[in-house]
Structures are given as structure tokens and as C-alpha cells.
Design a protein around this motif. Structure first.
Motif, PDB file in Angstrom:
ATOM      1  N   ASN A 102       9.758   9.556  -6.039  1.00  0.00           N
ATOM      2  CA  ASN A 102       8.774   8.530  -5.682  1.00  0.00           C
ATOM      3  C   ASN A 102       9.390   7.464  -4.775  1.00  0.00           C
ATOM      4  O   ASN A 102       8.744   6.987  -3.842  1.00  0.00           O
ATOM      5  CB  ASN A 102       8.213   7.875  -6.941  1.00  0.00           C
ATOM      6  CG  ASN A 102       7.329   8.804  -7.730  1.00  0.00           C
ATOM      7  OD1 ASN A 102       7.297  10.005  -7.473  1.00  0.00           O
ATOM      8  ND2 ASN A 102       6.617   8.280  -8.695  1.00  0.00           N
ATOM      9  N   HIS A 145       9.732   8.966  -1.354  1.00  0.00           N
ATOM     10  CA  HIS A 145       8.403   9.043  -0.735  1.00  0.00           C
ATOM     11  C   HIS A 145       7.960   7.660  -0.242  1.00  0.00           C
ATOM     12  O   HIS A 145       7.382   7.528   0.855  1.00  0.00           O
ATOM     13  CB  HIS A 145       7.415   9.618  -1.756  1.00  0.00           C
ATOM     14  CG  HIS A 145       6.104   9.993  -1.165  1.00  0.00           C
ATOM     15  ND1 HIS A 145       4.984   9.219  -1.307  1.00  0.00           N
ATOM     16  CD2 HIS A 145       5.735  11.060  -0.404  1.00  0.00           C
ATOM     17  CE1 HIS A 145       3.972   9.793  -0.683  1.00  0.00           C
ATOM     18  NE2 HIS A 145       4.401  10.911  -0.123  1.00  0.00           N
ATOM     19  N   PHE A 146       8.228   6.629  -1.024  1.00  0.00           N
ATOM     20  CA  PHE A 146       7.876   5.263  -0.637  1.00  0.00           C
ATOM     21  C   PHE A 146       8.598   4.841   0.646  1.00  0.00           C
ATOM     22  O   PHE A 146       7.978   4.279   1.559  1.00  0.00           O
ATOM     23  CB  PHE A 146       8.202   4.297  -1.785  1.00  0.00           C
ATOM     24  CG  PHE A 146       8.270   2.860  -1.362  1.00  0.00           C
ATOM     25  CD1 PHE A 146       7.158   2.207  -0.863  1.00  0.00           C
ATOM     26  CD2 PHE A 146       9.459   2.153  -1.469  1.00  0.00           C
ATOM     27  CE1 PHE A 146       7.224   0.875  -0.475  1.00  0.00           C
ATOM     28  CE2 PHE A 146       9.525   0.829  -1.073  1.00  0.00           C
ATOM     29  CZ  PHE A 146       8.411   0.191  -0.573  1.00  0.00           C
ATOM     30  N   GLN A 200       7.151   5.003   8.210  1.00  0.00           N
ATOM     31  CA  GLN A 200       6.208   5.635   9.145  1.00  0.00           C
ATOM     32  C   GLN A 200       5.005   4.738   9.428  1.00  0.00           C
ATOM     33  O   GLN A 200       4.496   4.719  10.551  1.00  0.00           O
ATOM     34  CB  GLN A 200       5.729   6.977   8.580  1.00  0.00           C
ATOM     35  CG  GLN A 200       6.766   8.064   8.696  1.00  0.00           C
ATOM     36  CD  GLN A 200       6.292   9.389   8.131  1.00  0.00           C
ATOM     37  OE1 GLN A 200       5.297   9.449   7.420  1.00  0.00           O
ATOM     38  NE2 GLN A 200       7.022  10.443   8.427  1.00  0.00           N
ATOM     39  N   SER A 201       4.543   3.994   8.436  1.00  0.00           N
ATOM     40  CA  SER A 201       3.353   3.166   8.654  1.00  0.00           C
ATOM     41  C   SER A 201       3.683   1.831   9.322  1.00  0.00           C
ATOM     42  O   SER A 201       2.792   1.187   9.879  1.00  0.00           O
ATOM     43  CB  SER A 201       2.639   2.918   7.325  1.00  0.00           C
ATOM     44  OG  SER A 201       3.473   2.202   6.438  1.00  0.00           O
ATOM     45  N   ASN A 261       7.090   6.701   3.645  1.00  0.00           N
ATOM     46  CA  ASN A 261       5.747   6.181   3.963  1.00  0.00           C
ATOM     47  C   ASN A 261       5.820   4.812   4.625  1.00  0.00           C
ATOM     48  O   ASN A 261       5.112   4.541   5.604  1.00  0.00           O
ATOM     49  CB  ASN A 261       4.901   6.077   2.696  1.00  0.00           C
ATOM     50  CG  ASN A 261       4.292   7.399   2.305  1.00  0.00           C
ATOM     51  OD1 ASN A 261       4.373   8.365   3.042  1.00  0.00           O
ATOM     52  ND2 ASN A 261       3.702   7.451   1.130  1.00  0.00           N
ATOM     53  N   ALA A 262       6.649   3.923   4.067  1.00  0.00           N
ATOM     54  CA  ALA A 262       6.746   2.569   4.609  1.00  0.00           C
ATOM     55  C   ALA A 262       7.283   2.579   6.034  1.00  0.00           C
ATOM     56  O   ALA A 262       6.751   1.880   6.909  1.00  0.00           O
ATOM     57  CB  ALA A 262       7.640   1.717   3.706  1.00  0.00           C
ATOM     58  N   GLN A 318       0.836  -1.203   0.000  1.00  0.00           N
ATOM     59  CA  GLN A 318       0.000   0.000   0.000  1.00  0.00           C
ATOM     60  C   GLN A 318       0.876   1.261   0.000  1.00  0.00           C
ATOM     61  O   GLN A 318       0.580   2.226  -0.699  1.00  0.00           O
ATOM     62  CB  GLN A 318      -0.925  -0.003   1.222  1.00  0.00           C
ATOM     63  CG  GLN A 318      -1.914   1.144   1.266  1.00  0.00           C
ATOM     64  CD  GLN A 318      -2.867   1.139   0.090  1.00  0.00           C
ATOM     65  OE1 GLN A 318      -3.385   0.093  -0.275  1.00  0.00           O
ATOM     66  NE2 GLN A 318      -3.084   2.289  -0.526  1.00  0.00           N
ATOM     67  N   ALA A 319       1.970   1.250   0.770  1.00  0.00           N
ATOM     68  CA  ALA A 319       2.890   2.391   0.781  1.00  0.00           C
ATOM     69  C   ALA A 319       3.508   2.593  -0.596  1.00  0.00           C
ATOM     70  O   ALA A 319       3.706   3.731  -1.037  1.00  0.00           O
ATOM     71  CB  ALA A 319       3.975   2.181   1.834  1.00  0.00           C
ATOM     72  N   ASP A 356       0.750   4.120  -2.852  1.00  0.00           N
ATOM     73  CA  ASP A 356       0.531   5.532  -2.501  1.00  0.00           C
ATOM     74  C   ASP A 356       1.647   6.426  -3.025  1.00  0.00           C
ATOM     75  O   ASP A 356       1.437   7.622  -3.228  1.00  0.00           O
ATOM     76  CB  ASP A 356       0.419   5.698  -0.984  1.00  0.00           C
ATOM     77  CG  ASP A 356      -0.843   5.061  -0.424  1.00  0.00           C
ATOM     78  OD1 ASP A 356      -1.748   4.737  -1.228  1.00  0.00           O
ATOM     79  OD2 ASP A 356      -0.920   4.877   0.805  1.00  0.00           O
ATOM     80  N   SER A 357       2.825   5.848  -3.237  1.00  0.00           N
ATOM     81  CA  SER A 357       3.969   6.633  -3.722  1.00  0.00           C
ATOM     82  C   SER A 357       4.116   6.564  -5.241  1.00  0.00           C
ATOM     83  O   SER A 357       5.087   7.104  -5.787  1.00  0.00           O
ATOM     84  CB  SER A 357       5.259   6.137  -3.067  1.00  0.00           C
ATOM     85  OG  SER A 357       5.142   6.175  -1.667  1.00  0.00           O
TER      86      SER A 357
END
Length: 198
Positions: A150, A153-154, A160-161, A157-158, A111-112, A115-116
């Protein structure tokens, strides 16, 4: 009746130059009394300063003794024995997701990436068992081809989640300098608790 005359106010003339007058008086006393008297006055001043310092130190000593007595009268807290390695690791292990939650963790990773703006064509992962802990390390290798922003960003995101995910290494390659896309090889490590065997 005799009239009482009011008393005249005694006015002492002040010298025009008080500093010069004080200097003259000091020289006159020095000539009259001599050096021994001056030395005696200096010794007396030093003795007074020493006495004052001794009184101050005695008061401080009494205050310190009172503090020591108050501290020694309170019961001491028993020191806890140092925790062994297993007890120190236990709280961390309980915060890790269980081994059964591995598919959900990989879904969060996918999902991360979505989203990126990154499509993950394939992912290699292999478990590495920790010998002295109840933890499994999954080393995940992701080959990615996308814009550098990108990819960045990935990764953010990964991480942090998924709190138990760590970035182990990342390598980049670009075919041409003017190319906007990069080929990245990302190595991540995911920590999970071992499955309970019965």
C-alpha cells in the motif's frame, strides 16, 4: 560459273591444361626477355595504379572544394548568446503551480493516500525558500503505518498525479518479521511558485 567454296573455320587447338600452358609461356618469356623486362612491366603497372589513384584523389579534391565554396556562400546564422540562469529557469517556474494552489495540491496528496488504502493521521510540512529562484519548496513529512504494498502504491500514485512532487527519502521499520504492516517515514518535496507580493 565458278563455285565458291565456303571458307573453312579456323580451329585452334586449346591446350589440355591451360594453367600449365600459361606457366610454361611465362617461363619461356622470362628466359627470353630476362629480369629487366619483368621489372619494367612491374614498374609500368605501378605507374598506372599511381596515375589512377592521383586522378581519383583530384576528383575528390574538386568535389570538396565545390562543397566548401557552396557552404561559405550561404549566410552564417548568428549565434545566440548563452542564456543566463534566470532565463533558463523561467520556463520551469511557469509550469509550477502557484502558491495559492497549495491546498489543492495537498488534497491531491490525501486523495492518493485514500486510493492506496492509507489513512494519513498527520503530516508535517515546512516551506524552504530558494534564494535565487522564484520557487518555494515545501518539505512534507508523512508518518505512515500500513502494508508495504500500500505504501508503494501510494508513492507511485502521488508522484504520477503531482508532477512537481518529488520523493526525498523514505525509511521503513517493522516491529516483527512476521508482521504484515510497516512503519514508514516518507519525506516528499513539493515545488510551487512564490506568492506575488505587492
Amino acid at each position: 560459273m565458278v563455285a565458291v567454296k565456303s571458307a573453312r573455320i579456323l580451329r585452334l587447338p586449346l591446350p589440355a591444361q591451360p594453367a600449365a600452358r600459361a606457366d610454361w609461356e611465362a617461363r619461356r618469356l622470362l628466359r627470353r626477355l630476362g629480369w629487366p623486362a619483368l621489372l619494367a612491366a612491374a614498374c609500368l603497372a605501378m605507374a598506372c595504379a599511381g596515375w589512377w589513384h592521383a586522378q581519383t584523389m583530384a576528383a575528390q579534391r574538386m568535389a570538396l572544394l565545390a562543397r566548401i565554396a557552396a557552404t561559405s556562400s550561404t549566410p552564417a546564422v548568428a549565434a545566440r548568446p548563452p542564456l543566463d540562469e534566470e532565463e533558463r529557469i523561467k520556463p520551469t517556474q511557469t509550469s509550477l503551480p502557484p502558491h495559492e494552489a497549495l491546498p489543492e495540491q495537498l488534497q491531491l496528496l490525501m486523495q492518493a493516500a485514500r486510493d492506496s488504502g492509507i489513512s494519513l493521521a498527520k503530516a508535517d510540512y515546512k516551506p524552504q525558500q530558494e534564494v535565487r529562484a522564484n520557487v518555494l519548496r515545501y518539505q512534507i513529512t508523512l508518518p505512515v503505518k500500513a502494508k508495504f504494498s500500500n505504501v508503494q502504491h501510494f508513492i507511485v500514485n502521488a508522484l504520477q498525479s503531482m508532477p512537481t512532487l518529488t520523493l526525498e527519502s523514505m525509511t521503513f521499520r517493522r516491529e516483527r518479521i512476521e508482521s504484515g504492516t510497516v512503519e514508514a517515514r516518507i519525506q516528499l518535496v513539493l515545488l510551487v511558485r512564490k506568492a506575488i507580493t505587492r
